[in-house]
Design a protein around this motif. Structure first.
Motif, PDB file in Angstrom:
ATOM      1  N   ALA A  94       0.807  -1.233   0.000  1.00  0.00           N
ATOM      2  CA  ALA A  94       0.000   0.000   0.000  1.00  0.00           C
ATOM      3  C   ALA A  94       0.838   1.279   0.000  1.00  0.00           C
ATOM      4  CB  ALA A  94      -0.982  -0.015   1.163  1.00  0.00           C
ATOM      5  N   PRO A  95       1.845   1.437   0.893  1.00  0.00           N
ATOM      6  CA  PRO A  95       2.618   2.685   0.861  1.00  0.00           C
ATOM      7  C   PRO A  95       3.346   2.897  -0.456  1.00  0.00           C
ATOM      8  CG  PRO A  95       3.294   1.317   2.719  1.00  0.00           C
ATOM      9  CD  PRO A  95       2.296   0.545   1.969  1.00  0.00           C
ATOM     10  N   TYR A  96       3.882   1.803  -1.025  1.00  0.00           N
ATOM     11  CA  TYR A  96       4.611   1.955  -2.280  1.00  0.00           C
ATOM     12  C   TYR A  96       3.680   2.371  -3.399  1.00  0.00           C
ATOM     13  CZ  TYR A  96       8.022  -0.462   0.492  1.00  0.00           C
ATOM     14  OH  TYR A  96       8.860  -0.789   1.491  1.00  0.00           O
ATOM     15  N   LEU A  97       2.431   1.888  -3.365  1.00  0.00           N
ATOM     16  CA  LEU A  97       1.460   2.251  -4.389  1.00  0.00           C
ATOM     17  C   LEU A  97       1.216   3.764  -4.350  1.00  0.00           C
ATOM     18  CD1 LEU A  97       0.118   0.274  -6.287  1.00  0.00           C
ATOM     19  CD2 LEU A  97      -1.929   0.424  -4.917  1.00  0.00           C
ATOM     20  N   SER A  98       1.034   4.301  -3.145  1.00  0.00           N
ATOM     21  CA  SER A  98       0.830   5.744  -3.011  1.00  0.00           C
ATOM     22  C   SER A  98       2.039   6.502  -3.539  1.00  0.00           C
ATOM     23  CB  SER A  98       0.631   6.118  -1.545  1.00  0.00           C
ATOM     24  OG  SER A  98      -0.702   5.962  -1.183  1.00  0.00           O
ATOM     25  N   GLU A 134      -3.533   7.560  -6.488  1.00  0.00           N
ATOM     26  CA  GLU A 134      -2.938   7.587  -5.161  1.00  0.00           C
ATOM     27  C   GLU A 134      -3.912   7.045  -4.119  1.00  0.00           C
ATOM     28  OE1 GLU A 134      -1.523  11.404  -3.953  1.00  0.00           O
ATOM     29  OE2 GLU A 134      -0.648  10.491  -2.176  1.00  0.00           O
ATOM     30  N   GLY A 137      -3.634   3.351  -2.735  1.00  0.00           N
ATOM     31  CA  GLY A 137      -2.765   3.061  -1.603  1.00  0.00           C
ATOM     32  C   GLY A 137      -3.500   3.256  -0.289  1.00  0.00           C
ATOM     33  N   PHE A 251       4.164   7.044   3.195  1.00  0.00           N
ATOM     34  CA  PHE A 251       2.866   7.674   2.959  1.00  0.00           C
ATOM     35  C   PHE A 251       3.002   9.189   2.964  1.00  0.00           C
ATOM     36  CE2 PHE A 251       0.389   3.829   4.320  1.00  0.00           C
ATOM     37  CZ  PHE A 251      -0.353   3.764   3.167  1.00  0.00           C
TER      38      PHE A 251
END
Lengths: 434, 208
Positions: A94-98, A134, A137, A251
């Motif tokens: 999740a953080p990397y996606l953001s 974004e 994420g 994040f």
């Protein structure tokens, strides 16, 4: 840059291309990383001053300017915890996606004429599309944490982002329509000259639509007073309740990165991009000109600094708003979007169409002068995309085949279009080389 | 460095994106959690967008991200909401469903592969790779102009017969727009709460 290395220094193509790509990537990562370093320090100072405090004063000597570095060291040394009920895969990505969404949006954002990570003909659209990702994420983090606070935060964010994409898109459409292109470099270059050429002063409707755009941008990057996804007073910390250490900081790097992106977008769309309020650097290259000679390089460097300054002003205003206004309730946020932002931006859109077609936008024709006409310094730079070139052909065909070949007295409007057409040939931005 | 130069980077990235898209699609098939499926779907669709960018169709690529990847957002929200029920936390597929899905999917795959392989130009590699990369994609403006009724690509057409259809796609565009508007109004009507004033009064005048 790659073209310059290949042409002038006879580098092998693959080496030049890789080096150019690495330079672009390194610079852009630093925009986010160093940007976050400075913006977090600024956030502390701004919030301190607004609340009549001093903010950080000690770390790094004066002004506490190394405070963020100390924060970073603290975050690195924190234990990385994952709750038992979490979905491990989604919790990790999740953080990397953001962060990826925020970084990829920077890829298409030009910093000066020809200075962009990747020249995309439809850059506005690309940036908007990527910025919309974004939220994934945030939602995945909210779901994967296995905590009700996180889930509430994620779902609120989803409702908010889905709603605010509509007025945001409408507001972005207005500059795109005035300039007739989705190329960010061209949009900014059309606003060169005195600050009256900026699109915000183009007509009253663009002036209004900028404020709607900025509000929606703040909502879409999840900043207070729209930070319902992390509302500390209700949801502990919202979607990042269960995150700690470096994951948590990723994040926040993403958040500050996208704040910079939307402010930069606002600067390009409404505030002339890298073209200053007063045109000091008259030798700045136009789109399509060579940018790797010394004068052009210095001009671009100054333009880049100018652009970053404008974007930083935007980020500062966001901080100012955050520490001034109280957080809205979720129903107020949605009401604000659908009952105020969408109608206002729609009316502005129709208004700009009327303004453009009514011929109000030049002194000689318009019955209603606006800012740009009261201070006529220089005409708006005539740059346009390639397809405008055969404008005379369009007129020929629509007028009918019979009178197409007859010589006509060129009217005022024809002159205008021909000027646009002839410049269109030189302005097919060839891609600066990176 | 010589090794690096020898690699055809265009093919490399094509294979990379294609493999990621296929692997993520397999992930959608074989994972049992709705939210994970949606996450894999995002990856698969985004890789497809990467293929479009590689082909120089930037507008279509951005469209793919905006519409398809963005549309997955709604799927994801429903996934999150549905996981409140135990059946969706881990979905089990029965053997019969596997057979039906295999037959349908296999037939479609065979059809598409057959169609793709039957085109000669697609089987022989192009020799003008360098020129191909140099062509700048200018897709969005002609597309948009076509939709509002000007076919820019037909302006320089010398043959009068081929100039037919200069009006572009205004009519289909309008029909589709009105159709979508009707769908939206219908959806809003269906989704709204079916409470009449009498019901509200029965509940003591409290508005819902």
């Amino acid at each position: 840059m790659a073209e310059f290395l290949i042409d002038s220094w006879r580098w092998p193509s693959i080496l030049a291309q890789s080096l150019a790509a690495l330079v672009a990537i390194g610079l852009l990562i630093n925009v986010i990383a160093v940007g976050a370093l400075i913006f977090i320090w600024m956030e502390r100072k701004v919030s301190g001053r607004i609340q009549d405090r001093l903010g950080p004063t000690r770390v790094g000597g004066k002004f506490g300017w190394l405070q963020t570095l100390a924060d970073g060291v603290k975050l690195l040394s924190k234990e990385d915890v994952m709750p038992d009920g979490a979905d491990p895969l989604l919790f990790r990505i999740a953080p990397y996606l953001s962060f990826t969404a925020s970084f990829t949006a920077l890829l298409a954002l030009p910093f000066a004429t020809g200075w962009a990570g990747q020249h995309i003909n439809t850059a506005v659209f690309f940036v908007l599309a990527i910025l919309g990702l974004e939220v994934f994420g945030v939602i995945l983090a909210g779901y994967a944490s296995g905590s009700k606070w996180s889930l509430f935060g994620g779902m609120r964010e989803a409702a908010q982002v889905v709603s605010y994409e509509v007025p945001l898109g409408l507001c972005v459409l207005i500059p795109v329509m005035i300039c007739g292109t989705m190329n960010l470099v061209t949009i900014a270059d059309m606003q060169r000259g005195l600050f009256t050429n900026w699109l915000i002063f183009h007509d009253p409707f663009t002036f209004v639509s900028f404020w709607v755009f900025f509000t929606c941008a703040m909502a879409s990057v999840n900043r207070a007073p729209f930070d319902l996804a992390e509302a500390e007073s209700e949801l502990v910390a919202g979607f990042h309740t269960e995150y700690s250490g470096l994951r948590w900081s990723i994040f926040f790097m993403a958040e500050y990165g996208s704040m910079f992106v939307v402010s930069g977008l606002a600067a390009i769309l409404f505030f002339g991009g890298w073209h200053g309020p007063i045109p000091i650097i008259w030798w700045a290259p136009q789109s399509g000109e060579a940018i790797w000679n010394f004068p052009a390089f210095t001009a671009n460097l100054a333009g880049c600094v100018n652009f970053i300054l404008k974007a930083t002003v935007g980020v500062t205003v966001m901080m100012w708003v955050r520490w001034t206004l109280p957080r809205l309730r979720i129903d107020q946020v949605i009401t604000m979007c659908w009952k105020y932002c969408v109608p206002i931006s729609a009316v502005c859109f129709v208004g700009v169409v009327a303004w453009q077609t009514g011929g109000f936008f030049t002194v000689s024709k318009g019955p209603i002068p606006f800012f740009n006409d009261l201070v006529p310094y220089q005409p708006r730079a005539a740059v346009h995309e390639m397809w405008v070139e055969p404008v005379s052909d369009v007129e020929d065909h629509t007028a009918g085949a019979d009178d197409a070949n007859l010589p006509r007295e060129p009217s005022d409007r024809d002159q205008n279009q021909l000027a646009w057409a002839s410049s269109g040939t030189t302005v097919t931005s060839k891609g600066g080389g990176e | 460095m010589i090794v690096l130069a020898a690699i055809n980077w265009h093919s490399f990235f094509f294979l990379f994106f294609a493999l990621v898209a296929c692997a993520a699609a397999m992930g959608v098939l074989f994972s049992s959690n709705v939210v994970r499926m949606a996450a894999y779907l995002i990856l698969s669709l985004a890789s497809t967008a990467g293929l479009f960018f590689l082909a120089g169709a930037e507008f279509v690529g951005a469209m793919q991200i905006m519409i398809y990847v963005g549309g997955t957002l709604v799927l994801l929200i429903f996934g999150v909401m549905l996981t409140a029920q135990a059946t969706f936390v881990s979905m089990k597929t029965r053997a019969g469903e596997w057979v039906v899905a295999g037959v349908v999917g296999g037939t479609l795959f065979f059809l598409l592969a057959q169609a793709a392989l039957s085109v000669d130009q697609w089987r022989t590699p192009r020799t003008d790779q360098a020129e191909l990369a140099a062509i700048e994609s200018k897709t969005s403006a002609p597309l948009g102009l076509g939709l509002i009724g000007v076919r820019v690509d037909k302006l320089h057409q010398a043959d009068e017969r081929l100039k037919q259809g200069m009006s572009g796609y205004v009519l289909p565009f309008e029909i589709i727009s009105v159709h979508l508007l009707v769908v939206l109004v219908g959806a809003a009507y269906l989704a709204r709460t079916k409470k009449r004033m009498t019901d509200v009064k029965a509940e003591g005048g409290r508005k819902v």
